[in-house]
Write a protein that holds these residues in place. Structure first.
Motif, short mmCIF file in Angstrom:
data_model
loop_
_atom_site.label_atom_id
_atom_site.label_comp_id
_atom_site.label_asym_id
_atom_site.label_seq_id
_atom_site.Cartn_x
_atom_site.Cartn_y
_atom_site.Cartn_z
N ILE A 171 7.58 -30.48 52.78
CA ILE A 171 7.78 -31.75 52.07
C ILE A 171 9.18 -32.28 52.29
CG2 ILE A 171 7.89 -32.78 49.77
CD1 ILE A 171 5.69 -30.83 48.92
N ILE A 172 10.17 -31.39 52.22
CA ILE A 172 11.56 -31.81 52.39
C ILE A 172 11.81 -32.34 53.80
CG2 ILE A 172 13.95 -31.00 52.44
CD1 ILE A 172 13.16 -29.02 50.21
N ASN A 173 11.27 -31.65 54.80
CA ASN A 173 11.48 -32.05 56.21
C ASN A 173 10.51 -33.14 56.66
OD1 ASN A 173 13.50 -30.10 56.47
ND2 ASN A 173 12.02 -28.52 57.06
N ASN A 174 9.62 -33.57 55.78
CA ASN A 174 8.63 -34.60 56.11
C ASN A 174 7.80 -34.20 57.34
OD1 ASN A 174 7.22 -36.97 55.69
ND2 ASN A 174 8.61 -38.20 56.97
N ASN A 175 7.54 -32.91 57.44
CA ASN A 175 6.73 -32.39 58.55
C ASN A 175 5.93 -31.21 58.01
OD1 ASN A 175 5.61 -31.89 61.01
ND2 ASN A 175 7.43 -30.95 61.91
N PRO A 176 4.80 -31.48 57.39
CA PRO A 176 4.07 -30.42 56.70
C PRO A 176 3.62 -29.30 57.62
CG PRO A 176 3.17 -32.58 56.15
CD PRO A 176 4.15 -32.78 57.23
N VAL A 177 3.18 -29.63 58.83
CA VAL A 177 2.67 -28.61 59.75
C VAL A 177 3.25 -28.82 61.14
CG1 VAL A 177 0.52 -28.20 58.49
CG2 VAL A 177 0.62 -30.02 60.18
N ARG A 178 3.41 -27.73 61.87
CA ARG A 178 3.84 -27.76 63.27
C ARG A 178 2.92 -26.80 64.03
NH1 ARG A 178 8.72 -30.07 64.37
NH2 ARG A 178 8.90 -28.82 66.26
N ASP A 179 1.96 -27.39 64.75
CA ASP A 179 0.94 -26.58 65.43
C ASP A 179 1.09 -26.57 66.95
OD1 ASP A 179 -0.25 -25.93 63.01
OD2 ASP A 179 -1.61 -27.68 63.06
N GLU A 180 2.23 -27.05 67.48
CA GLU A 180 2.39 -27.08 68.94
C GLU A 180 2.27 -25.69 69.54
OE1 GLU A 180 4.43 -28.40 66.81
OE2 GLU A 180 4.64 -30.56 67.23
N GLU A 181 2.93 -24.72 68.93
CA GLU A 181 2.87 -23.36 69.45
C GLU A 181 1.45 -22.81 69.37
OE1 GLU A 181 4.85 -18.92 68.71
OE2 GLU A 181 5.52 -20.67 67.55
N LEU A 182 0.73 -23.19 68.34
CA LEU A 182 -0.65 -22.74 68.17
C LEU A 182 -1.53 -23.25 69.32
CD1 LEU A 182 -2.17 -21.11 65.94
CD2 LEU A 182 -2.93 -23.30 65.05
#
Length: 231
Positions: A171-182
């Motif tokens: 929420i703080i970083n305005n980026n809930p998920v990061r799935d690139e590595e996935l």
């Protein structure tokens, strides 16, 4: 005097006869030609084999255009495989409950892998024909696998569990998920699945069948296709 008259009359009659004889010769020649042409046609009809014997013939002694037929194909996509993998990644913090800190994501991925054969190096040294143009040999590099391509319509996250810390950070970083590595891991697993399959062997079989069909359509009776060692 009488002798002169007789000579003069003789000359006149001779001239007349000569003048009359020329049209007769022309008419006779035309008549002979009119008779000869139908007779010649009938003669040719009665003996068609004889007339065909003396007919002009054109013989093409050049090699079959195998290289011309393959010029525009630099990379032959000989086989395509569809694969599915399940990627399950869990990150946790030692000595901290997963409810507080941790993340687990499950991705169901579907992708395609092409097996290709390189035709760009084809030339007289790789396509050799026998002297009688009945046999031909192709020497090709081994089939190789292209990188996997994920199908976005059939690839989705089927499970995601996140701790309180990860949720607040998103929420703080305005980026809930990061799935690139996935997704990168899913592509690598698809590549590995393709390497363990028979996709390369099937690609070489399909290439051999295609070249055999092409060569036989051009008149070759014996076709041999060999592949180099895998890189």
């Amino acid at each position: 005097m009488a002798h002169q008259l007789l000579e003069s009359d003789t000359r006149r009659w001779t001239g007349r006869l000569r003048r009359r004889r020329s049209p007769l010769k022309l008419i006779a020649a035309v008549a002979a030609l009119a008779i000869a042409l139908p007779l010649g046609a009938q003669f040719a009809g009665l003996f068609p084999a004889l007339s065909a014997t003396f007919a002009p013939q054109t013989v093409d002694r050049g090699p079959a255009p195998l290289l011309t037929a393959l010029t525009d194909i630099s990379e032959y996509h000989a086989a395509t495989g569809a694969f599915q993998v399940l990627v399950d990644i869990e990150r946790d913090t030692p000595h901290v409950p997963a409810l507080i800190s941790g993340e687990r994501t499950t991705l169901f991925a579907t992708g395609h892998v092409d097996a290709t054969v390189d035709f760009s190096g084809l030339g007289p040294d790789r396509v050799t024909a026998s002297a009688d143009q009945r046999a031909v040999t192709f020497t090709l590099p081994a089939a190789r696998l292209a990188p996997a391509t994920l199908d976005p319509a059939a690839t989705r996250v089927v499970g995601r569990d996140r701790g309180i810390v990860e949720r607040l950070a998103g929420i703080i970083n305005n980026n809930p998920v990061r799935d690139e590595e996935l997704y990168r891991l899913a592509a690598r697993k698809l590549d590995e699945s393709a390497r363990q399959s028979d996709l390369v062997a099937r690609a070489e079989t399909n290439t051999r069948d295609m070249l055999t069909s092409l060569a036989r359509s051009l008149g070759y009776e014996q076709v041999t296709v060999t592949f180099g060692d895998p890189v």
